[in-house]
Scaffold this motif. Structure first.
Motif, mmCIF file in Angstrom:
data_model
loop_
_atom_site.group_PDB
_atom_site.id
_atom_site.type_symbol
_atom_site.label_atom_id
_atom_site.label_comp_id
_atom_site.label_asym_id
_atom_site.label_seq_id
_atom_site.Cartn_x
_atom_site.Cartn_y
_atom_site.Cartn_z
ATOM 1 N N ILE A 41 41.314 37.257 40.966
ATOM 2 C CA ILE A 41 41.025 37.988 42.196
ATOM 3 C C ILE A 41 42.071 37.614 43.239
ATOM 4 O O ILE A 41 42.451 36.453 43.374
ATOM 5 C CB ILE A 41 39.599 37.673 42.700
ATOM 6 C CG1 ILE A 41 39.292 38.517 43.940
ATOM 7 C CG2 ILE A 41 39.397 36.206 42.952
ATOM 8 C CD1 ILE A 41 37.839 38.425 44.379
ATOM 9 N N SER A 92 35.741 43.068 46.183
ATOM 10 C CA SER A 92 35.503 43.204 44.746
ATOM 11 C C SER A 92 36.791 43.605 44.052
ATOM 12 O O SER A 92 37.643 44.291 44.632
ATOM 13 C CB SER A 92 34.409 44.242 44.461
ATOM 14 O OG SER A 92 34.859 45.536 44.807
ATOM 15 N N GLY A 134 38.510 30.639 41.791
ATOM 16 C CA GLY A 134 38.666 31.905 41.103
ATOM 17 C C GLY A 134 39.317 31.743 39.740
ATOM 18 O O GLY A 134 40.144 30.867 39.520
ATOM 19 N N ALA A 139 39.589 37.365 35.436
ATOM 20 C CA ALA A 139 38.364 38.064 35.036
ATOM 21 C C ALA A 139 38.596 39.560 35.062
ATOM 22 O O ALA A 139 39.572 40.055 35.637
ATOM 23 C CB ALA A 139 37.217 37.681 35.969
ATOM 24 N N SER A 188 35.378 40.888 39.524
ATOM 25 C CA SER A 188 35.146 39.792 40.464
ATOM 26 C C SER A 188 34.509 40.348 41.722
ATOM 27 O O SER A 188 34.830 41.460 42.163
ATOM 28 C CB SER A 188 36.460 39.083 40.832
ATOM 29 O OG SER A 188 37.091 38.555 39.696
ATOM 30 N N TRP A 245 33.495 38.782 45.633
ATOM 31 C CA TRP A 245 33.485 37.676 46.581
ATOM 32 C C TRP A 245 32.794 38.101 47.858
ATOM 33 O O TRP A 245 32.910 39.244 48.303
ATOM 34 C CB TRP A 245 34.919 37.246 46.898
ATOM 35 C CG TRP A 245 35.012 36.390 48.135
ATOM 36 C CD1 TRP A 245 34.799 35.054 48.239
ATOM 37 C CD2 TRP A 245 35.326 36.849 49.459
ATOM 38 N NE1 TRP A 245 34.953 34.637 49.543
ATOM 39 C CE2 TRP A 245 35.286 35.717 50.315
ATOM 40 C CE3 TRP A 245 35.642 38.092 50.011
ATOM 41 C CZ2 TRP A 245 35.544 35.813 51.680
ATOM 42 C CZ3 TRP A 245 35.901 38.188 51.366
ATOM 43 C CH2 TRP A 245 35.855 37.055 52.185
ATOM 44 N N LEU A 291 31.244 33.601 44.891
ATOM 45 C CA LEU A 291 32.174 34.280 43.986
ATOM 46 C C LEU A 291 31.501 34.487 42.646
ATOM 47 O O LEU A 291 31.037 33.526 42.016
ATOM 48 C CB LEU A 291 33.445 33.451 43.813
ATOM 49 C CG LEU A 291 34.544 34.034 42.910
ATOM 50 C CD1 LEU A 291 35.023 35.375 43.444
ATOM 51 C CD2 LEU A 291 35.705 33.051 42.793
ATOM 52 N N GLN A 342 32.160 36.338 38.872
ATOM 53 C CA GLN A 342 33.200 36.928 38.030
ATOM 54 C C GLN A 342 32.681 37.106 36.605
ATOM 55 O O GLN A 342 31.922 36.263 36.087
ATOM 56 C CB GLN A 342 34.448 36.042 38.027
ATOM 57 C CG GLN A 342 35.094 35.920 39.401
ATOM 58 C CD GLN A 342 36.375 35.118 39.370
ATOM 59 O OE1 GLN A 342 36.343 33.894 39.380
ATOM 60 N NE2 GLN A 342 37.499 35.824 39.316
#
Length: 858
Positions: A275, A289, A429, A432, A435, A437, A473, A475
């Protein structure tokens, strides 16, 4: 969920009591599987192996505990835990075996849920501890032991705890429906759900806890409290999330897999993207996102390669009191997109355009133009504005919002410049496919806008707790074998330091020994500070930070520094003693005639100075190591007629002056615990029947209507504290082991009965009638010292977090006052009164720097 605050409160008691009781049982006894009692409608199940050690790590190392520990449930749980643990230590019991506890959040209706705590029973030999913890009588204990369902009001709370003991498992629930669901599951011979068994097999070892979340149940429960359009937009995966929980000082980390549900296409290692913290959106963005978009969806027709080479990112922020808005952007290779944007403008004569700070903003005439020329098939906007800057294509439904993003990028006020956000995402992070946040502490308005009225009321009660949280967060991704991976991180808010409120700071050249002592300059009525460093030098610091004078002393100052008016002319002098001398010096640091007064034997206690009739006719009294108690005036001459008995042993505590009715008493308490009460001439007065064996500290002396009613608060050598009258009446304030450092008295609840305030580990606590209440847990070891901080119309305390070199100024509830914590964890002082000019708070750091602060608290 409607009763969630009450659920957490009662469940906190249940969890602490259950593991404390059954954690002491025989280690070789067979254990029942607590998972057998988990109802299939459970939204989430928390399994805590070795609960004692996990609790200790959570409360003593996690920054989140400083936030959640201040909630009603957190405070109660910590109080119960500490109370029971201390009882175990006092009983001399062996170290208990750590049990495994399960806590399940069970959905019992459309909008209702209860909390269930399950613990296996190894042996029931410690019923007295159980009864003591919940204040349960023998009849109630017998009913639970016989397997009945019992509703008991725990710890004096108005919410009942519903309990039963079945099949070797203790069950404690917050409502009857939740308990019935657990009992029904225990009676059901059907095997455990295969997905649950598979999820449990994925749990790792060596972690603090395990969490299983049934995603559809959780979505349904939370969705019942969200606005319809928000609930419909939620895209939750199916199956169960099996997560390992790890407590870290800076965050709570969860990682694991999703079990069950449809398979997921393995996108390959190149599809996993970290991210990003973009520089193209304003710092006010508090949700972000990142979603992987398959390459073919980015392919404009007629092109052999996608123009955009990264994930679809969405940022959300709240704009004042208006509705929340969404901004969407993509990471891309700027060369090809620049050519595509030019082609888009040539092909679309109706394309609107604006110029802002040298950046052209485009708005296509129809949405198909974006699909054809840029391959944007998932932009979620009808006719967005778009711009290319910073090698990124940015889209927004409003041109004004896009201009704000351009300003943030050019002015260095973007989200990427927010150190709190970037540090969190960079540290936690991972690469992924998806994600999400969120800065929880900054997102309360947005969360409120998504909620129905019931949840809005709940969020209002949690406002303080939510404000103390930082980043969240979430993910998801897949590995090479197709396993669906999930990672979650929740951070305690690491607030940036507030702008400095320090007026000045001065280095005294060595670490602090005693002080700071706030003093008044009689010449100009200004505030000054007196400190002594480790080289026994005494420094007077003026109101602007300059050192007015420094003079050496022969030893450490004992007790406080008193300001007296020897000549009765309004000019003040400084009076104090070391072990060898009594000093009386003027405001220029010079000795007055007759001083220093050299003591024939070492002083064993600080001096006391009394002005019996408020006529500035002072008497100085001080106990010596040879058993004498000196009494002399400010002229350095002995008081005529003073003839006290010789002390039977050393006395570490200053002489106290008490007035009962029309009588004056001078009170001493030598180390042997035999009180001595005298008149002004030193003649003993009878009537003190109480004794104080194993005396360690004298905390307070309060006058009564007569001599027998004089009340002492004191501590013995075991760490217990008592409130004792001289006529022999006594009550326990704190049990053995409660006090390990200094303490003070304060009336926190206004009932005219002072509570005992002290520190315990990393917590500020209050003791009364043998019960402890945690006022605040700080998440770092505290120096065992509490200072009273006078505040107008309120109580206040200084608490030192010396490891962090910080001083907290807190109110009677343990909450930081504006500006707190302050730099300087060595010592602090605050002035009485309500004068607004100048500084009224001083701290000293570990290196001997004295810092004065602005007036911050009324």
């Amino acid at each position: 969920m409607r009763r969630l605050p009450a659920i957490l409160l009662v469940a906190a008691v249940a969890a602490a009591v259950v593991w404390t009781l059954w954690g002491r049982q025989l280690r070789n006894a067979p254990s029942a599987d607590p998972w057998r009692a988990i109802p299939p409608t459970s939204a989430a199940v928390l399994e805590v192996p070795m609960a004692t050690a996990a609790w200790d790590r959570w409360t003593h190392t996690a920054a989140l505990w400083s936030v959640l520990g201040g909630t009603t449930a957190g405070t109660l749980l910590d109080s119960v835990f500490t109370r029971l643990q201390m009882a175990l230590e006092a009983s001399g019991a062996n170290t208990p075996a750590d049990p495994t506890i399960l806590a399940a959040w069970v959905r019992t209706g459309g909008r209702t849920a209860g909390l269930l705590v399950v613990c296996p029973v190894k042996d029931a030999s410690d019923e007295r501890m159980f009864a003591h913890a919940l204040r349960m009588d023998e009849a109630t204990m017998a009913r639970i032991r016989n397997g009945e369902q019992v509703a008991h009001t725990a710890m004096g709370e108005r919410h009942a705890l519903h309990m039963s003991l079945r099949d070797g498992l203790v069950l404690a629930a917050t409502d009857p429906a939740t308990l019935e669901a657990a009992l029904f599951r225990l009676a059901d011979p059907a095997p455990m759900d295969s997905n649950m068994l598979e999820a449990r097999r994925t749990f790792g070892t060596g972690v603090d806890a395990h969490l299983l979340v049934q995603l559809p149940v959780t979505q349904g429960l939370l969705g019942a409290f969200l606005r319809a359009e928000v609930a419909d937009a939620m895209h939750w995966p199916s199956g169960m999330a099996a997560l390992d929980v790890r407590v870290r000082p800076e965050a709570l980390l969860l990682s694991g897999v999703i079990i069950g549900g449809p398979g997921q296409v393995v996108l390959g290692e190149n599809a996993l993207q970290p991210i990003m913290v973009p520089r193209v959106l304003p710092e006010a963005v508090h949700m972000l996102s990142a979603r992987h978009v398959p390459p073919d969806s980015l392919m404009p027709e007629g092109l052999d390669a996608p123009l955009l080479d990264g994930p679809l990112l969405s940022g959300i922020w709240h704009r004042g009191d208006t509705a929340c808005t969404t901004n969407v952007w993509r990471v891309h290779g700027s060369d090809r997109v620049s050519d595509a944007l030019k082609a888009l403008r040539r092909a679309d004569p109706a394309c609107d355009s604006l110029d802002h700070r040298g950046i052209t903003l485009y708005r296509p005439g129809n949405v198909n133009m974006l699909r054809v020329h840029l391959g944007l098939r998932e932009h979620h906007m009808e006719r967005p504005w778009c711009a290319l800057y910073g090698e990124k294509l940015v889209l927004s439904p409003e041109a004004s919002w896009l201009r704000e993003a351009v300003d943030a990028w050019m002015d260095g006020t973007s989200l990427a410049e927010d150190g709190r956000t970037t540090a969190f995402i960079q540290q936690h992070g991972i690469a992924a496919e998806n994600s999400w946040w969120c800065d929880v502490g900054r997102s309360q308005v947005l969360l409120n806008s998504w909620s129905d009225t019931t949840l809005q009321r709940m969020l209002a009660t949690w406002e303080g707790t939510l404000s103390g949280l930082g980043g969240f967060l979430l993910q998801r991704g897949t590995d090479a074998l197709g396993n669906r991976l999930i990672s979650v991180c929740l951070q305690g808010a690491t607030q940036p330091e507030a702008p400095s409120a320090a007026l000045w700071s001065t280095d005294i050249g060595a670490a602090l020994l005693t002080g700071p002592f706030p003093v008044r300059n009689h010449a100009n009525n200004s505030r000054e500070v007196l400190v002594q460093d480790e080289q026994f030098r005494l420094h007077l610091i003026g109101g602007t930070g300059q050192i007015l004078w420094t003079r050496p002393l022969e030893g450490a100052i004992q007790g406080a520094v008193h300001q007296v008016d020897r000549f009765r002319n309004g000019k003040l002098q400084l009076l104090f003693n070391t072990a060898e001398r009594v000093h009386l010096i003027d405001r220029n640091g010079k000795d007055l005639e007759g001083f220093p007064y050299v003591l024939a034997a070492p002083a064993t206690a600080p001096l006391a100075v009394f002005d019996y009739e408020n006529k500035r006719d002072y008497r100085v009294l001080i106990p010596l190591a040879d058993g004498r108690v000196l009494n002399f005036g400010l002229d350095g001459k002995a008081t005529q007629g003073w003839s006290p008995p010789k002390l039977t042993g050393p006395c570490r505590f200053a002489v106290r002056h008490l007035r009962t009715g029309t009588q004056d008493h001078l009170f001493l308490l030598p180390d042997d615990g035999t009180p001595l009460v005298m008149d002004r001439r030193g003649a003993p007065r009878p009537g003190a029947q109480a004794s104080f064996p194993a005396l360690f500290a004298l905390l307070d002396v309060q006058a009564g209507v007569n001599l027998g009613g004089v009340t002492l608060t004191w501590q013995d050598s075991s760490g217990a504290a008592f409130r004792t009258r001289l006529d022999g009446g006594q009550e326990l304030m704190a049990p053995a082991g409660a006090l390990t450092g200094t303490a003070m008295l304060a009336d926190l609840d206004g009932d005219a009965r002072a509570e005992l305030i002290t520190t315990r580990g990393d917590s500020l606590v209050a003791w009364n009638a043998g019960s402890m209440r945690v006022l605040r847990t700080f998440g770092t070891p505290l120096r065992l010292e509490v200072h009273h901080a006078p505040m107008a119309a309120m109580l206040g305390f200084f608490v030192a977090a010396e490891d962090r070199d910080r001083m907290h100024l807190v109110d009677a509830g343990g909450q930081d006052q504006p500006g707190s914590p302050f730099t300087g964890g060595k010592a602090a002082a605050r002035w009485n009164g309500t004068r607004s000019e100048g500084f009224d708070l001083v701290t000293v750091n570990r290196n001997g720097r004295v810092i004065a602060w602005k007036r911050l608290v009324p």
